[in-house]
Design an enzyme around this catalytic site. Structure first.
Site, PDB file in Angstrom:
ATOM      1  N   GLY A   1      42.494  43.910  35.456  1.00 28.27           N
ATOM      2  CA  GLY A   1      43.880  44.524  35.421  1.00 28.27           C
ATOM      3  C   GLY A   1      43.971  45.622  34.347  1.00 28.27           C
ATOM      4  O   GLY A   1      43.135  46.149  33.596  1.00 28.27           O
ATOM      5  N   GLN A   2      45.288  46.116  34.142  1.00 23.31           N
ATOM      6  CA  GLN A   2      45.398  47.176  33.530  1.00 23.31           C
ATOM      7  C   GLN A   2      45.160  46.879  31.927  1.00 23.31           C
ATOM      8  O   GLN A   2      44.528  47.620  31.101  1.00 23.31           O
ATOM      9  CB  GLN A   2      46.816  47.741  33.336  1.00 23.31           C
TER      10      GLN A   2
ATOM     11  N   ALA B   1      47.366  37.360  35.564  1.00 17.42           N
ATOM     12  CA  ALA B   1      48.832  36.901  35.865  1.00 17.42           C
ATOM     13  C   ALA B   1      48.995  37.312  37.403  1.00 17.42           C
ATOM     14  O   ALA B   1      48.539  38.231  38.136  1.00 17.42           O
ATOM     15  CB  ALA B   1      49.845  37.407  34.840  1.00 17.42           C
TER      16      ALA B   1
ATOM     17  N   TYR C   1      49.586  36.477  27.341  1.00 15.77           N
ATOM     18  CA  TYR C   1      50.611  37.631  27.506  1.00 15.77           C
ATOM     19  C   TYR C   1      51.594  36.876  28.252  1.00 15.77           C
ATOM     20  O   TYR C   1      51.583  36.203  29.352  1.00 15.77           O
ATOM     21  CB  TYR C   1      49.882  38.529  28.027  1.00 15.77           C
TER      22      TYR C   1
ATOM     23  N   TYR D   1      59.368  34.966  39.161  1.00 16.31           N
ATOM     24  CA  TYR D   1      58.433  35.311  38.172  1.00 16.31           C
ATOM     25  C   TYR D   1      58.586  35.059  36.707  1.00 16.31           C
ATOM     26  O   TYR D   1      57.812  34.511  35.930  1.00 16.31           O
ATOM     27  CB  TYR D   1      58.054  36.899  38.268  1.00 16.31           C
TER      28      TYR D   1
ATOM     29  N   TRP E   1      57.159  46.746  30.595  1.00 17.44           N
ATOM     30  CA  TRP E   1      56.929  48.064  30.929  1.00 17.44           C
ATOM     31  C   TRP E   1      55.547  48.521  30.785  1.00 17.44           C
ATOM     32  O   TRP E   1      55.407  49.525  30.185  1.00 17.44           O
ATOM     33  CB  TRP E   1      57.994  48.853  30.086  1.00 17.44           C
TER      34      TRP E   1
END
Length: 306
Positions: free
Chosen positions: A10-11, A64, A103, A129, A154
């Site tokens: 992921g990012q 996630a 996280y 969520y 963000w």
């Protein structure tokens, strides 16, 4: 230090591969099998088998369920990934005497008010969520092991699809844009999150007294409209064929773009505790966005950046 990383693609996970590598042996474990092990967060037994087999000193969960609107119709799937899996990881981390890093998100709050949220403010998520992410936090704390929970907001990265690329693409295709101006937060780069994580892991690995929840975002604040204007101005200065003029980026309210799940209006997170505990100074959000734009090399875009 042996580190086991869940969600390595992921990012944030991709940047963690880089930032955690200097700490020692890094094992990035995704959903696909690696040497008989899998990091599938929908499979509690697979998670437990991986942790017990590898016996890491540090476990980092960057995986996630983040499809906010889809979570409204898939609450159990979201709960399995965002709450059950982190709880299992935290329990196994305590069993192995490992540090566990997880996280979370500003979505655990209801988005009211206009001041940055503190770590001990009451949580009241607006959607599934946020509810499942809060349950994940609670499960990690209930395991009562050595843990760090980083709430962020963000998030973007130079790699992959995100708000920055979408705004540039649209600005190169259209003469006018409408962007939400009543949600407030700080655009936060995955690179920053990863670098802070590595620093905190070094510091906290032998400091159980530092366990707890921290807010991790870039400094400063803006709205999605302000974010978009900055991105488009930087893209124009960088040579992208931007068509939309600054005054043609219209500020609109959230209800101009109806969504299945409610979004918080106030996503500001106070980072004072993080800075004080770990001796950090968070950069302003603009510096990270500007650097991401440089990495994207937007000057070559023709309205469809990769």
């Amino acid at each position: 230090m042996r580190t086991l990383l869940f969600g390595p693609n992921g990012q944030v996970g991709w940047e963690l591969r880089r930032s955690l590598a200097p700490l020692g042996e890094l094992i990035p474990l995704g959903r696909h099998e690696w040497q008989g092990l899998r990091g599938d967060l929908t499979d509690k037994d697979a998670i437990a088998h991986a942790i017990r087999s590898l016996r890491p000193d540090l476990i980092v969960n960057a995986a996630a369920y983040t499809a906010v609107d889809q979570a409204e119709s898939e609450p159990e799937q979201a709960r399995l990934i965002n709450a059950t899996a982190p709880g299992v990881m935290a329990e196994l981390a305590r069993e192995q005497q490992a540090l566990f890093i997880h996280y979370s998100t500003d979505y655990v709050f209801d988005g009211s008010g206009d001041r940055p949220w503190h770590e001990d403010d009451p949580t009241a998520p607006l959607n599934v969520y946020g509810q499942t992410k809060r349950e994940g936090e609670e499960a990690v704390r209930a395991a009562d092991g050595h843990h760090l929970i980083f709430r962020t907001a963000w998030v973007y990265a130079a790699r992959g699809h995100n708000f920055i690329r979408t705004m540039i693409r649209l600005a190169c295709q259209r003469d006018t844009l409408q962007v939400i101006n009543d949600q407030h937060g700080a655009p936060t780069g995955a690179e920053l999150i990863a670098d802070v994580t590595a620093h905190a892991a070094r510091t906290a690995s032998t400091r159980p007294d530092l366990r707890g929840t921290y807010h991790l975002t870039a400094a400063g604040e803006t709205t999605w409209h302000g974010y978009a204007r900055f991105v488009i101005e930087q893209a124009r200065a960088g040579g992208a064929p931007v068509r939309v003029a600054p005054e043609a980026i219209e500020a609109v309210a959230t209800d101009a773009f109806p969504t299945v799940a409610r979004r918080p209006h106030n996503s500001r997170l106070d980072g004072h505790k993080l800075e004080t505990t770990f001796g950090l100074k968070r950069p302003d959000w603009r510096s990270g966005v500007a650097r991401a734009l440089q990495e994207m090399d937007i000057s070559h875009t023709q309205g469809r950046p990769d």
